[in-house]
Design a protein around this motif. Structure first.
Motif, PDB file in Angstrom:
ATOM      1  N   ILE A  45      24.619  11.534   2.045  1.00 42.78           N
ATOM      2  CA  ILE A  45      23.399  10.831   1.666  1.00 42.78           C
ATOM      3  C   ILE A  45      23.318  10.825   0.147  1.00 42.78           C
ATOM      4  N   SER A  46      23.059   9.659  -0.407  1.00 49.51           N
ATOM      5  CA  SER A  46      22.882   9.529  -1.850  1.00 49.51           C
ATOM      6  C   SER A  46      21.540   8.827  -2.078  1.00 49.51           C
ATOM      7  N   HIS A  47      21.310   8.382  -3.284  1.00 51.60           N
ATOM      8  CA  HIS A  47      20.067   7.672  -3.550  1.00 51.60           C
ATOM      9  C   HIS A  47      20.316   6.467  -4.446  1.00 51.60           C
ATOM     10  N   THR A  48      19.371   5.563  -4.404  1.00 54.92           N
ATOM     11  CA  THR A  48      19.366   4.409  -5.277  1.00 54.92           C
ATOM     12  C   THR A  48      17.917   4.039  -5.547  1.00 54.92           C
ATOM     13  N   TYR A  49      17.697   3.075  -6.400  1.00 57.87           N
ATOM     14  CA  TYR A  49      16.346   2.622  -6.735  1.00 57.87           C
ATOM     15  C   TYR A  49      16.152   1.192  -6.260  1.00 57.87           C
ATOM     16  N   VAL A  50      14.966   0.937  -5.721  1.00 58.51           N
ATOM     17  CA  VAL A  50      14.623  -0.426  -5.287  1.00 58.51           C
ATOM     18  C   VAL A  50      13.257  -0.786  -5.846  1.00 58.51           C
ATOM     19  N   SER A  51      13.085  -2.047  -6.137  1.00 60.49           N
ATOM     20  CA  SER A  51      11.794  -2.512  -6.646  1.00 60.49           C
ATOM     21  C   SER A  51      10.759  -2.496  -5.522  1.00 60.49           C
ATOM     22  N   ALA A  52       9.505  -2.438  -5.907  1.00 62.41           N
ATOM     23  CA  ALA A  52       8.427  -2.446  -4.922  1.00 62.41           C
ATOM     24  C   ALA A  52       8.511  -3.686  -4.036  1.00 62.41           C
ATOM     25  N   GLY A  53       8.997  -4.791  -4.576  1.00 65.70           N
ATOM     26  CA  GLY A  53       9.126  -6.024  -3.806  1.00 65.70           C
ATOM     27  C   GLY A  53      10.156  -5.958  -2.694  1.00 65.70           C
ATOM     28  N   MET A  54      11.052  -4.963  -2.739  1.00 63.92           N
ATOM     29  CA  MET A  54      12.065  -4.824  -1.684  1.00 63.92           C
ATOM     30  C   MET A  54      11.552  -4.057  -0.468  1.00 63.92           C
ATOM     31  N   LEU A  55      10.409  -3.375  -0.597  1.00 67.67           N
ATOM     32  CA  LEU A  55       9.848  -2.669   0.553  1.00 67.67           C
ATOM     33  C   LEU A  55       9.287  -3.672   1.542  1.00 67.67           C
ATOM     34  N   ARG A  56       9.575  -3.447   2.812  1.00 66.12           N
ATOM     35  CA  ARG A  56       9.007  -4.295   3.868  1.00 66.12           C
ATOM     36  C   ARG A  56       7.807  -3.628   4.523  1.00 66.12           C
ATOM     37  N   GLY A  57       7.779  -2.295   4.461  1.00 71.97           N
ATOM     38  CA  GLY A  57       6.692  -1.517   5.052  1.00 71.97           C
ATOM     39  C   GLY A  57       6.962  -0.046   4.856  1.00 71.97           C
ATOM     40  N   TRP A  58       6.002   0.776   5.274  1.00 70.15           N
ATOM     41  CA  TRP A  58       6.160   2.211   5.118  1.00 70.15           C
ATOM     42  C   TRP A  58       5.360   2.955   6.180  1.00 70.15           C
ATOM     43  N   MET A  59       5.734   4.229   6.399  1.00 71.03           N
ATOM     44  CA  MET A  59       5.028   5.136   7.316  1.00 71.03           C
ATOM     45  C   MET A  59       4.937   6.514   6.678  1.00 71.03           C
ATOM     46  N   GLU A  60       3.919   7.261   7.071  1.00 70.13           N
ATOM     47  CA  GLU A  60       3.801   8.666   6.650  1.00 70.13           C
ATOM     48  C   GLU A  60       4.928   9.454   7.311  1.00 70.13           C
ATOM     49  N   SER A  82      11.568   4.845 -13.847  1.00 72.49           N
ATOM     50  CA  SER A  82      12.260   3.580 -13.570  1.00 72.49           C
ATOM     51  C   SER A  82      11.298   2.477 -13.159  1.00 72.49           C
ATOM     52  N   GLY A  83      10.090   2.856 -12.744  1.00 76.49           N
ATOM     53  CA  GLY A  83       9.145   1.866 -12.239  1.00 76.49           C
ATOM     54  C   GLY A  83       9.594   1.301 -10.903  1.00 76.49           C
ATOM     55  N   MET A  84      10.364   2.104 -10.158  1.00 74.00           N
ATOM     56  CA  MET A  84      10.903   1.671  -8.867  1.00 74.00           C
ATOM     57  C   MET A  84      10.791   2.811  -7.856  1.00 74.00           C
ATOM     58  N   PHE A  85      11.052   2.496  -6.590  1.00 70.67           N
ATOM     59  CA  PHE A  85      11.113   3.524  -5.565  1.00 70.67           C
ATOM     60  C   PHE A  85      12.535   4.063  -5.481  1.00 70.67           C
ATOM     61  N   CYS A  86      12.664   5.374  -5.385  1.00 73.43           N
ATOM     62  CA  CYS A  86      13.951   6.030  -5.162  1.00 73.43           C
ATOM     63  C   CYS A  86      14.085   6.205  -3.652  1.00 73.43           C
ATOM     64  N   SER A 143       0.815  -1.223   0.000  1.00 75.21           N
ATOM     65  CA  SER A 143       0.000   0.000   0.000  1.00 75.21           C
ATOM     66  C   SER A 143       0.847   1.271   0.000  1.00 75.21           C
ATOM     67  N   ALA A 144       2.153   1.155  -0.257  1.00 76.64           N
ATOM     68  CA  ALA A 144       3.037   2.329  -0.270  1.00 76.64           C
ATOM     69  C   ALA A 144       2.549   3.346  -1.299  1.00 76.64           C
ATOM     70  N   PRO A 145       2.503   4.632  -0.917  1.00 80.96           N
ATOM     71  CA  PRO A 145       2.008   5.653  -1.847  1.00 80.96           C
ATOM     72  C   PRO A 145       2.952   5.877  -3.018  1.00 80.96           C
ATOM     73  N   PHE A 168       7.658   9.297   1.696  1.00 84.57           N
ATOM     74  CA  PHE A 168       7.278   8.547   2.892  1.00 84.57           C
ATOM     75  C   PHE A 168       8.528   7.922   3.498  1.00 84.57           C
ATOM     76  N   ILE A 169       8.378   7.356   4.673  1.00 84.83           N
ATOM     77  CA  ILE A 169       9.464   6.641   5.347  1.00 84.83           C
ATOM     78  C   ILE A 169       9.341   5.172   4.977  1.00 84.83           C
ATOM     79  N   ALA A 170      10.444   4.590   4.537  1.00 81.08           N
ATOM     80  CA  ALA A 170      10.416   3.199   4.067  1.00 81.08           C
ATOM     81  C   ALA A 170      11.301   2.298   4.913  1.00 81.08           C
ATOM     82  N   ASP A 171      10.855   1.067   5.072  1.00 85.87           N
ATOM     83  CA  ASP A 171      11.668  -0.010   5.642  1.00 85.87           C
ATOM     84  C   ASP A 171      12.058  -0.894   4.468  1.00 85.87           C
TER      85      ASP A 171
END
Length: 78
Positions: A56-71, A34-38, A9-11, A16-19
């Motif tokens: 601090i830098s950035h990278t991209y991860v697939s939606a499947g790599m998210l474990r959870g999220w918070m506002e 990219s079709g991924m989360f930055c 359900s990640a927006p 947002f804050i991601a795990d």
């Protein structure tokens, strides 16, 4: 304190804050091209023989790599 929301359900319209399984939470936002989360990543390098050059830098991860999220918490400016 907020509870982690299900990863599925990640927006895809705001920050947002991601795990992602790292030892800490990170900022994330959907990246349409990219079709991924930055996500933010912490980098540490050597400076004068010590591991104290942080950034601090950035990278991209697939939606499947998210474990959870918070506002993100609201910021009081008053």
């Amino acid at each position: 304190m907020s509870e982690w929301q299900p990863a599925a359900s990640a927006p895809r319209d705001r920050l947002f804050i991601a795990d992602t399984g790292m030892p800490w939470a990170c900022l994330a936002i959907w990246n349409e091209p990219s079709g991924m989360f930055c996500i933010t990543e912490l980098e540490t390098d050597l400076y004068q023989g010590e591991w104290n050059d942080t950034a601090i830098s950035h990278t991209y991860v697939s939606a499947g790599m998210l474990r959870g999220w918070m506002e993100l918490p609201e910021v009081s400016r008053g």
